[in-house]
Design an enzyme around this catalytic site. Sequence first.
Site, mmCIF file in Angstrom:
data_model
loop_
_atom_site.group_PDB
_atom_site.id
_atom_site.type_symbol
_atom_site.label_atom_id
_atom_site.label_comp_id
_atom_site.label_asym_id
_atom_site.label_seq_id
_atom_site.Cartn_x
_atom_site.Cartn_y
_atom_site.Cartn_z
ATOM 1 N N ASP A 314 0.902 -1.283 0.189
ATOM 2 C CA ASP A 314 -0.043 0.037 0.025
ATOM 3 C C ASP A 314 0.863 1.311 -0.015
ATOM 4 O O ASP A 314 1.870 1.138 0.367
ATOM 5 C CB ASP A 314 -0.965 0.035 1.414
ATOM 6 C CG ASP A 314 -1.967 -0.960 1.245
ATOM 7 O OD1 ASP A 314 -2.561 -1.449 0.249
ATOM 8 O OD2 ASP A 314 -2.049 -1.612 2.463
ATOM 9 N N ASP A 574 -5.212 -4.045 4.861
ATOM 10 C CA ASP A 574 -5.655 -3.476 6.077
ATOM 11 C C ASP A 574 -7.013 -3.671 6.429
ATOM 12 O O ASP A 574 -7.647 -3.765 7.499
ATOM 13 C CB ASP A 574 -5.144 -2.142 6.515
ATOM 14 C CG ASP A 574 -5.690 -1.021 5.441
ATOM 15 O OD1 ASP A 574 -6.412 -1.619 4.554
ATOM 16 O OD2 ASP A 574 -5.195 0.054 5.415
ATOM 17 N N ASP A 578 -9.451 -6.874 1.848
ATOM 18 C CA ASP A 578 -8.126 -7.213 1.765
ATOM 19 C C ASP A 578 -7.747 -8.643 1.988
ATOM 20 O O ASP A 578 -6.879 -9.381 1.770
ATOM 21 C CB ASP A 578 -7.175 -6.377 2.442
ATOM 22 C CG ASP A 578 -6.942 -4.948 1.948
ATOM 23 O OD1 ASP A 578 -7.329 -4.576 0.636
ATOM 24 O OD2 ASP A 578 -6.629 -4.103 2.754
#
Length: 838
Positions: A314, A574, A578
């Site tokens: 990310d 997170d 996901d």
Amino acid sequence: MASIPGHTGLSSSEAAERLQRSGPNALPGGARRTWRHIALDAAREPMFLLLVGGGLLYLVLGDLLEGAFLFAMVLVTIGMTLYQEGKTERALDALRDLGSPRALVLRDGAPVHIDSRGVVPGDVLVLSEGDRVPADGVLFEGAEVQADESLLTGESAAVSKRPGTAPDPLPRPGGDDTPLLYSGTLLVHGHGLVLVTATGAAAEIGRIGQALAQIAPERSPLQKQTARLVAIFAAVGAAMSLLLVLLYGLRSGDWLESLLAGIALAMSMLPEEFPVVLTVFPALGAWRLARANVLTRRLAAIETLGATSVLCVDKTGTLTENRMRVHSLFADGVVHALDGAPLPGHLHELARRAVLASAAAPFDPMEKALHELAVAPIPGLALAREYPLSPALRAMTQAWRQPGQAGYIVAAKGAPEAILSLCALDGAAADAVRAATDQMALGGLRVLGVASADWAGELPAAQHGFAFSFVGLVALADPLRADIPDAVAACRAAGVRIVMITGDYPATAAAIAAQAGIDTGKVVSGDTLDGMDDGQLREHLRGAGVCARIAPDQKLRIVQALKEGGAIVGMTGDGVNDAPALRAAHVGIAMGKRGTDVAREAAALVLLDDRFSSIVQAVRLGRQIFQNMQKSMSYILGVHVTVAGMALVPVLLGWPVLLYPMHIVFLELMIDPACALAFENEPAEARIMTTPPRDPKAPLFGGWTVTWAALVGLGSLVAVLAAYGWAVRHMPEDQARAFGFAALVAANIAQIFANRSHTRSMLQGLQTTNRLVWIVAGVALAMLLVSIYQPLLAGLFRFTAPAPGDLAAAVGIGLASIVWFEALKLLRKPHTGAAAAG
């Protein structure tokens, strides 16, 4: 953390009193083994049984001192097992404490994160989407709450929850439209406040807690392979021991002595250290990873870390600081940079609408930054409805009821293209917004669109039902972490490709990637991804460094495409959505600070500090742990070849027996700490992060590694055998035995130092710090001297002390037994994979 209006929760002192009364919020039982269990397991081991058998035989022979010595060694062996296993258990305990679920509760009027074991009846829980419910309770305030109660009901469909009071009688779990939430279930949608009614064994999950505690974990493939290897060694050792007993007994007629020699051979052939390595190394490795802020939830992931070839990460919070501030605003066709100056009056409406589209008590850094614009709120507003962000529309809307009026004030914020789709702008106005978005995004800023509407009547079912007007753009700066460029460079040097995956605008993502040093190649957008089949996506990802405007559910396709392309994938995440991608990746990595419980439970690793540099350190440690396991197992095989050969070959050649059970015990006192502790403490090789990832199909211990270890063992065997053969011809039997045994102990020490690296010379290895190696070697030499020169021990070991010069020669021969191996290191090209044991 901001307080929640109207709610204070328990005071700290009251919570402590209730915890004392109700006990910790945990199910009975635990996975920790006590010292009694460890000792009992050790007593069942073949090595233990062989020691007891040898001691009994000595007692039958009338050798009380030898028998007592072996029984004393039984206690020493159990003591060493207790120490090693205890250290492992302590490391695992530390990991359990670190990995204990956290709960967000109201204490003294403010939300605080606590260990979920500290939740007590009467606590107020603050729950959000993705949280695991830590205790049974009643939802008394919330919006659009849905829970997955399959843990209790077996039904996979989520059930809706509505605020209310507990019904009487209490229904079973799984009911729709009830206010009851249960410990262990997951909040898959919405957010709310819950009053805790039951904790620990008193909760609904307490009914099935006993069944959960009795589920035994599955052994890893590596553990199964090693068990087979130990079984093969044991079978071969038993056959060779039987042959030795028969040959020696028939030749000498002394069957009890032949049985002792057979027991010694069996002990020398039994590599019981292999399972120890597989237990100690991952546990202590996981403890080392925890010190680097990486929590290991599944120990098997440590095996895969060193093979990771692609890291999908990310942007926000991992590469950047997740510490946002509003950098500039776009309104009325003009970009206004703030630069810390007070907000101009004509921008107050844009700022106010952005705040109205955010949570009233925000936790998200972006929404906190919007609140920090410090624009006076409209007094008396009450939230009527929230329209959450979705993959189909990357925007969220909140409708607020005005005091004393029938209508609503509506505000929306989200991706500029999503906001444009909600607003009816003409072509020129829309082009101006897109141009401003591109201009701000090229500076690495995160850009949000803001829209507003005034609404009378019944609220529509979806956001597109409102008549929105475009208000402006908000650009937020989230600076890159200072250590990111160096960490990315370290990954590139190690042959690990970085793919940045973000929901941000493509230009923003590309700008941040360039600052980080990520090779952007081509940028894959979520819309482009949707238009590709799996084969096209796999090919397109080969040259991509950035995936932008990616919805969480698209991450799974990216992971699968990379895996099909042959990559070993590490994936960060997170959120609730996901979880499938984290589970599908070879190494799923969840965020510890901002991650949901769902993500953490789906992942193999948890970043306790959410930093990318911690992932890089984890890859380094994963490679180091794998290498050290490989070195240790090479040493175990090599030294067992040498010791077993010296237990068997002299008898076959008609020489006096060199090794009896007490000699094997002496050697085991060296081998056990060397393989389990000294090699585990070995520092990383200098080239560990400048070589490509190892082949994931390459076994930890097989092929060339086994051959190499066996050759080292055979080389030492030839040298020690030659030394003992010379001594048998030139010295009395007991003196020759002391000479041969000294050479064998020295060869063992030499193999420890030689196996510290298979590419670096032993002399170079002396420059690296590992005190445990020197401690093991020093203690072994001291024990050797005592056993030879102390009369009582010399009698036990059947030694007569050789002259100091002869003893020095024996030690020199043993140490020189690996010189040929050191020469081969210079000729052999270093392994290109990180799996090489050095």
